[in-house]
Motif scaffolding. Structure first.
Motif, PDB file in Angstrom:
ATOM      1  N   THR A   1       0.826  -1.221   0.000  1.00  0.00           N
ATOM      2  CA  THR A   1       0.000   0.000   0.000  1.00  0.00           C
ATOM      3  C   THR A   1       0.856   1.266   0.000  1.00  0.00           C
ATOM      4  O   THR A   1       0.690   2.130  -0.871  1.00  0.00           O
ATOM      5  CB  THR A   1      -0.953  -0.024   1.204  1.00  0.00           C
ATOM      6  N   PRO A   2       1.801   1.424   0.945  1.00  0.00           N
ATOM      7  CA  PRO A   2       2.610   2.652   0.879  1.00  0.00           C
ATOM      8  C   PRO A   2       3.508   2.699  -0.353  1.00  0.00           C
ATOM      9  O   PRO A   2       3.772   3.776  -0.883  1.00  0.00           O
ATOM     10  CB  PRO A   2       3.436   2.602   2.172  1.00  0.00           C
ATOM     11  N   LEU A   3       3.958   1.526  -0.826  1.00  0.00           N
ATOM     12  CA  LEU A   3       4.825   1.537  -1.999  1.00  0.00           C
ATOM     13  C   LEU A   3       4.055   1.987  -3.232  1.00  0.00           C
ATOM     14  O   LEU A   3       4.585   2.694  -4.095  1.00  0.00           O
ATOM     15  CB  LEU A   3       5.418   0.149  -2.221  1.00  0.00           C
ATOM     16  N   THR A   4       2.785   1.597  -3.325  1.00  0.00           N
ATOM     17  CA  THR A   4       1.963   2.046  -4.456  1.00  0.00           C
ATOM     18  C   THR A   4       1.835   3.561  -4.448  1.00  0.00           C
ATOM     19  O   THR A   4       1.929   4.224  -5.499  1.00  0.00           O
ATOM     20  CB  THR A   4       0.579   1.394  -4.387  1.00  0.00           C
ATOM     21  N   ALA A   5       1.628   4.146  -3.262  1.00  0.00           N
ATOM     22  CA  ALA A   5       1.524   5.607  -3.158  1.00  0.00           C
ATOM     23  C   ALA A   5       2.844   6.277  -3.528  1.00  0.00           C
ATOM     24  O   ALA A   5       2.876   7.300  -4.227  1.00  0.00           O
ATOM     25  CB  ALA A   5       1.092   5.994  -1.742  1.00  0.00           C
ATOM     26  N   ILE A   6       3.958   5.669  -3.077  1.00  0.00           N
ATOM     27  CA  ILE A   6       5.272   6.253  -3.383  1.00  0.00           C
ATOM     28  C   ILE A   6       5.536   6.194  -4.881  1.00  0.00           C
ATOM     29  O   ILE A   6       5.985   7.182  -5.490  1.00  0.00           O
ATOM     30  CB  ILE A   6       6.366   5.502  -2.593  1.00  0.00           C
ATOM     31  N   SER A   7       5.256   5.031  -5.502  1.00  0.00           N
ATOM     32  CA  SER A   7       5.484   4.903  -6.945  1.00  0.00           C
ATOM     33  C   SER A   7       4.611   5.873  -7.720  1.00  0.00           C
ATOM     34  O   SER A   7       5.044   6.492  -8.709  1.00  0.00           O
ATOM     35  CB  SER A   7       5.189   3.468  -7.391  1.00  0.00           C
ATOM     36  N   GLY A   8       3.349   6.031  -7.279  1.00  0.00           N
ATOM     37  CA  GLY A   8       2.475   6.979  -7.973  1.00  0.00           C
ATOM     38  C   GLY A   8       2.971   8.401  -7.863  1.00  0.00           C
ATOM     39  O   GLY A   8       2.960   9.160  -8.852  1.00  0.00           O
ATOM     40  N   ALA A   9       3.414   8.778  -6.662  1.00  0.00           N
ATOM     41  CA  ALA A   9       3.913  10.141  -6.474  1.00  0.00           C
ATOM     42  C   ALA A   9       5.173  10.386  -7.297  1.00  0.00           C
ATOM     43  O   ALA A   9       5.336  11.447  -7.928  1.00  0.00           O
ATOM     44  CB  ALA A   9       4.194  10.390  -4.986  1.00  0.00           C
ATOM     45  N   LEU A  10       6.084   9.414  -7.310  1.00  0.00           N
ATOM     46  CA  LEU A  10       7.308   9.572  -8.095  1.00  0.00           C
ATOM     47  C   LEU A  10       6.975   9.643  -9.582  1.00  0.00           C
ATOM     48  O   LEU A  10       7.599  10.393 -10.342  1.00  0.00           O
ATOM     49  CB  LEU A  10       8.249   8.405  -7.820  1.00  0.00           C
ATOM     50  N   GLY A  11       5.980   8.823 -10.029  1.00  0.00           N
ATOM     51  CA  GLY A  11       5.589   8.868 -11.435  1.00  0.00           C
ATOM     52  C   GLY A  11       5.047  10.228 -11.821  1.00  0.00           C
ATOM     53  O   GLY A  11       5.326  10.745 -12.913  1.00  0.00           O
ATOM     54  N   LEU A  12       4.244  10.850 -10.940  1.00  0.00           N
ATOM     55  CA  LEU A  12       3.712  12.188 -11.220  1.00  0.00           C
ATOM     56  C   LEU A  12       4.842  13.208 -11.285  1.00  0.00           C
ATOM     57  O   LEU A  12       4.859  14.097 -12.142  1.00  0.00           O
ATOM     58  CB  LEU A  12       2.694  12.571 -10.141  1.00  0.00           C
ATOM     59  N   ALA A  13       5.782  13.079 -10.330  1.00  0.00           N
ATOM     60  CA  ALA A  13       6.883  14.046 -10.307  1.00  0.00           C
ATOM     61  C   ALA A  13       7.740  13.921 -11.559  1.00  0.00           C
ATOM     62  O   ALA A  13       8.111  14.922 -12.176  1.00  0.00           O
ATOM     63  CB  ALA A  13       7.729  13.838  -9.051  1.00  0.00           C
ATOM     64  N   VAL A  14       8.063  12.668 -11.951  1.00  0.00           N
ATOM     65  CA  VAL A  14       8.883  12.471 -13.151  1.00  0.00           C
ATOM     66  C   VAL A  14       8.127  12.925 -14.392  1.00  0.00           C
ATOM     67  O   VAL A  14       8.702  13.469 -15.348  1.00  0.00           O
ATOM     68  CB  VAL A  14       9.293  10.988 -13.274  1.00  0.00           C
ATOM     69  N   GLY A  15       6.815  12.737 -14.402  1.00  0.00           N
ATOM     70  CA  GLY A  15       6.022  13.140 -15.562  1.00  0.00           C
ATOM     71  C   GLY A  15       5.796  14.636 -15.669  1.00  0.00           C
ATOM     72  O   GLY A  15       5.166  15.094 -16.635  1.00  0.00           O
ATOM     73  N   GLY A  16       6.233  15.420 -14.685  1.00  0.00           N
ATOM     74  CA  GLY A  16       6.114  16.884 -14.758  1.00  0.00           C
ATOM     75  C   GLY A  16       4.880  17.434 -14.103  1.00  0.00           C
ATOM     76  O   GLY A  16       4.556  18.618 -14.290  1.00  0.00           O
ATOM     77  N   ALA A  17       4.161  16.625 -13.322  1.00  0.00           N
ATOM     78  CA  ALA A  17       2.946  17.124 -12.690  1.00  0.00           C
ATOM     79  C   ALA A  17       3.242  18.170 -11.629  1.00  0.00           C
ATOM     80  O   ALA A  17       2.379  18.996 -11.300  1.00  0.00           O
ATOM     81  CB  ALA A  17       2.179  15.953 -12.067  1.00  0.00           C
ATOM     82  N   LEU A  18       4.450  18.157 -11.079  1.00  0.00           N
ATOM     83  CA  LEU A  18       4.825  19.130 -10.041  1.00  0.00           C
ATOM     84  C   LEU A  18       5.626  20.291 -10.600  1.00  0.00           C
ATOM     85  O   LEU A  18       6.241  21.060  -9.852  1.00  0.00           O
ATOM     86  CB  LEU A  18       5.643  18.424  -8.946  1.00  0.00           C
ATOM     87  N   GLY A  19       5.652  20.426 -11.867  1.00  0.00           N
ATOM     88  CA  GLY A  19       6.400  21.515 -12.488  1.00  0.00           C
ATOM     89  C   GLY A  19       7.683  21.037 -13.113  1.00  0.00           C
ATOM     90  O   GLY A  19       8.070  19.874 -12.969  1.00  0.00           O
ATOM     91  N   PRO A  20       8.329  21.951 -13.835  1.00  0.00           N
ATOM     92  CA  PRO A  20       9.580  21.562 -14.497  1.00  0.00           C
ATOM     93  C   PRO A  20      10.672  21.219 -13.495  1.00  0.00           C
ATOM     94  O   PRO A  20      10.747  21.792 -12.416  1.00  0.00           O
ATOM     95  CB  PRO A  20       9.928  22.802 -15.334  1.00  0.00           C
ATOM     96  N   LEU A  21      11.531  20.233 -13.878  1.00  0.00           N
ATOM     97  CA  LEU A  21      12.648  19.793 -13.037  1.00  0.00           C
ATOM     98  C   LEU A  21      13.948  19.998 -13.797  1.00  0.00           C
ATOM     99  O   LEU A  21      13.987  19.884 -15.026  1.00  0.00           O
ATOM    100  CB  LEU A  21      12.503  18.309 -12.686  1.00  0.00           C
ATOM    101  N   ASN A  22      14.987  20.298 -13.039  1.00  0.00           N
ATOM    102  CA  ASN A  22      16.286  20.380 -13.706  1.00  0.00           C
ATOM    103  C   ASN A  22      16.819  18.975 -13.945  1.00  0.00           C
ATOM    104  O   ASN A  22      16.233  17.984 -13.495  1.00  0.00           O
ATOM    105  CB  ASN A  22      17.276  21.216 -12.880  1.00  0.00           C
ATOM    106  N   ASP A  23      17.944  18.868 -14.660  1.00  0.00           N
ATOM    107  CA  ASP A  23      18.470  17.547 -15.044  1.00  0.00           C
ATOM    108  C   ASP A  23      18.818  16.695 -13.833  1.00  0.00           C
ATOM    109  O   ASP A  23      18.564  15.476 -13.808  1.00  0.00           O
ATOM    110  CB  ASP A  23      19.704  17.717 -15.937  1.00  0.00           C
TER     111      ASP A  23
END
Length: 645
Positions: free
Chosen positions: A427-449
């Motif tokens: 359960t917590p791992l699913t939430a962590i993977s989802g959050a990381l997927g959103l962050a990598v996909g740009g949902a939290l804004g642009p990221l530097n390299d």
């Protein structure tokens, strides 16, 4: 005067007794010599008989293998014609006959006789006279052929005088189509001369005489000598398709060795020397006494060793009656050894476990897990293994029983712990993977390299951790038989193509090419769970890609046998170390389990594949590829025609 007469009388009285002692010793020596002579001659005869039994078995296996190979090809041809409902073209028939003739070792020709008329024969050259032959026009053979058709059974007959010339064995298969209608006869002529020469060479190499006849006391010999069946020859039944034959085997010459009269002469000569005979008798008696003492000491020593073993050791006869048992029976089962003497071995097993043991049929020395029953009725887990031995000329079973109830409790605690931890982590791992997927996909804004790299790395490792948890959960479900399987009919080649497409991105990343070799076998249907079969293919392809060098190819091939299909995944890597092959399909087994291993993995994939395939009626295995790499393969039963309907 009177004293001299008394002495003479005493002398005369003693004279007969002076002869009685050596005569008695001579008689004893002759009796012992006769006994030993008979034992030695009997031993020699037994050795010769054992050797003859071994040779007879080899000759029987040779005859069965040489003839049955060609006969099974004829049955396969008949099955193929039946499967096509008898509508094969002449070109297809000639192609099949040519291939069968090339593979058959002793096949002289193969003919097809629809409606009992020989319309097709291969090879034609040398057999032209047989073409167009109507079996009904053969007065000597037609009654037997007609009976064969009425009984609907194939039969091997011979030797038969052939229309095309010469003699041969003929294997006739009456062919009936799927609707029950009679099609005709598939006739295979075996080369009598070539087979007889090979059998004669085999018999000469063993220095034996051989005779073969039908299983009838009045039938003449088909090969060799008929008189062997009426003499002291070893007669065995032959297991040949469509024939009831016997083979008789006897040595050309009697086994070398002294005869009974020669041993008697030797014993009589030695008995003349009175002192040596007495010394020999005393020596033999002393030796026998020492031997008896040694046997008694060995018996005591063996009993002490058995009683010192913590596991239960039971010896029984072939019927399962307990003969001997060590003292560990009291600790494990609560019985005294004397309570179980003469009792059935099944008394130590829980109800229904004897049938389970008979079904498993374990190999010699292999351990199986069963349920035992203590004297107080308690049921507990045991490891049971069996070995065969012989005592006093009688076969015996030696059973080794180990109490594994404590080990099973520890394993259950471990499984419960793994299951609980896996479910709590998912359960917590699913939430962590989802959050990381959103962050990598740009949902939290642009990221530097740098941020993008670190988050991508975290996401990949969370996915790896998720796969590990899923593997642990699968192992736990398979162990308790809680995994659900939705078995349906699927085209196998389509599933393999889909598996290659799904794993193509991973292969491209590793610069490895995936190839499918199936020889246009799109009509192969299997009854499987499509998701679980894709899971098996994903594991095998992932392993092959992971261990393949850059620029190489991973080949997925399909091989068809009688009732099963075999799928192989072959790579061009370094293969599996020979000392690790026995542990390939065990849980958490890895060739390199150190912290510094170059290829990551949990060691659960192959164990999961094995259990998944077993649940779908298949098997999995490994062998070294001819190219030097690894070849993992699995087999599945083909769907029957009834299932497809």
């Amino acid at each position: 005067m009177e004293q001299s007469k008394a002495l003479n009388q005493q002398s005369q009285w003693l004279l007969p007794w002076q002869w009685i002692v050596p005569l008695f010793c001579l008689l004893c020596a002759l009796l012992m010599t006769e006994y030993q002579s008979r034992q030695l001659v009997e031993q020699r005869q037994n050795q010769a008989l054992q050797q003859l039994v071994g040779i007879s078995g080899q000759l029987r296996s040779f005859v069965e293998a040489e003839l049955n190979t060609s006969l099974y090809m004829s049955l396969g041809l008949a099955s193929h014609i039946r499967a096509s409902d008898g509508k094969l073209s002449e070109k297809e028939m000639l192609f099949l006959l040519q291939n069968l003739l090339e593979q058959g070792k002793h096949i002289r020709n193969i003919g097809l006789a629809p409606d009992n008329i020989l319309t097709l024969i291969y090879p034609v050259q040398g057999n032209e006279r047989a073409l167009g032959l109507n079996y009904k026009n053969l007065p000597q053979q037609w009654p037997e052929i007609r009976q064969l058709i009425e009984n609907k059974e194939a039969k091997l007959v011979g030797p038969v005088a052939l229309i095309q010339g010469g003699d041969g064995y003929v294997y006739r298969v009456p062919l009936f189509l799927n609707d029950g209608s009679y099609w005709g006869i598939v006739s295979t002529v075996l080369d009598l001369t070539a087979f007889n020469q090979m059998l004669l060479q085999q018999a000469n190499s063993y220095q034996v005489q051989v005779g073969i006849r039908e299983k009838d006391e009045n039938s003449p010999a088909l090969f060799g000598y008929s008189h062997l069946f009426n003499e002291e020859a070893l007669v065995l039944d032959l297991n040949i398709k469509g024939a009831q034959w016997q083979i008789a085997v006897r040595f050309l010459d009697e086994a070398a060795g002294w005869s009974l009269w020669q041993w008697r002469l030797l014993g009589a000569s030695l008995s003349v020397v009175f002192c040596l005979m007495l010394a020999w008798l005393l020596y033999s008696y002393r030796r026998s006494a020492l031997f008896a003492d040694a046997l008694q000491d060995n018996e005591i020593y063996s009993r002490r060793i058995m009683d010192s073993v913590l596991d239960v050791i039971v010896t029984t006869d072939l019927d399962g009656t307990i003969d001997r048992i060590n003292s560990a029976i009291g600790t494990v089962f609560g019985y005294l050894p004397m309570q179980l003497a003469g009792q059935p071995f099944t008394l130590l097993l829980a109800p229904g476990q004897a049938e389970v043991l008979a079904t498993l049929a374990p190999d010699e020395g292999a351990a199986v897990e069963l349920k035992g029953r203590r004297q107080n009725g308690e049921i507990f887990a045991i490891d049971l293994s069996r070995n065969s031995t012989e005592h006093q000329g009688k076969a015996r079973y030696v059973w080794l029983i180990r109490d594994i109830s404590e080990r099973k409790k520890v394993e259950q605690l471990k499984n419960d712990f793994v299951s609980t931890v896996s479910h709590e982590l998912r359960t917590p791992l699913t939430a962590i993977s989802g959050a990381l997927g959103l962050a990598v996909g740009g949902a939290l804004g642009p990221l530097n390299d740098k941020q993008q790299h670190m988050l991508t790395l975290a996401e990949q490792n969370s996915q790896r951790l998720g796969k590990l948890i899923n593997d642990l959960l699968d192992i736990e479900k398979l162990a308790v038989n809680k995994m659900q399987f939705k078995l349906r009919l699927w085209p196998l080649v389509a599933l393999l193509r889909q598996a290659i497409e799904l794993n193509q991105p991973v292969a491209l990343q590793r610069q490895v090419k995936l190839e499918l070799h199936c020889a246009e076998q799109d009509d192969l249907w299997v009854e499987v769970d499509e998701v679980r079969l894709q899971q098996v293919m994903a594991n095998l392809l992932a392993n092959a890609i992971r261990y393949s060098p850059i620029g190489s190819a991973v080949v997925v091939s399909v091989e068809l046998s009688a009732n099963t299909v075999r799928v192989s995944v072959t790579d061009q890597g370094d293969g599996v170390a020979a000392d690790f092959e026995s542990r390939l399909f065990q849980k958490f087994s890895q060739a390199d389990s150190s912290d510094r291993r170059q290829v990551a993995g949990t060691g659960l994939g192959l164990a999961i594949c094995k259990d998944l395939l077993k649940a779908m009626g298949g098997t999995i295995g490994y062998h070294s590829a001819t190219t030097g790499g690894a070849c993992f393969y699995f087999t599945l039963p083909l769907a029957t025609e009834l299932s497809l309907e």
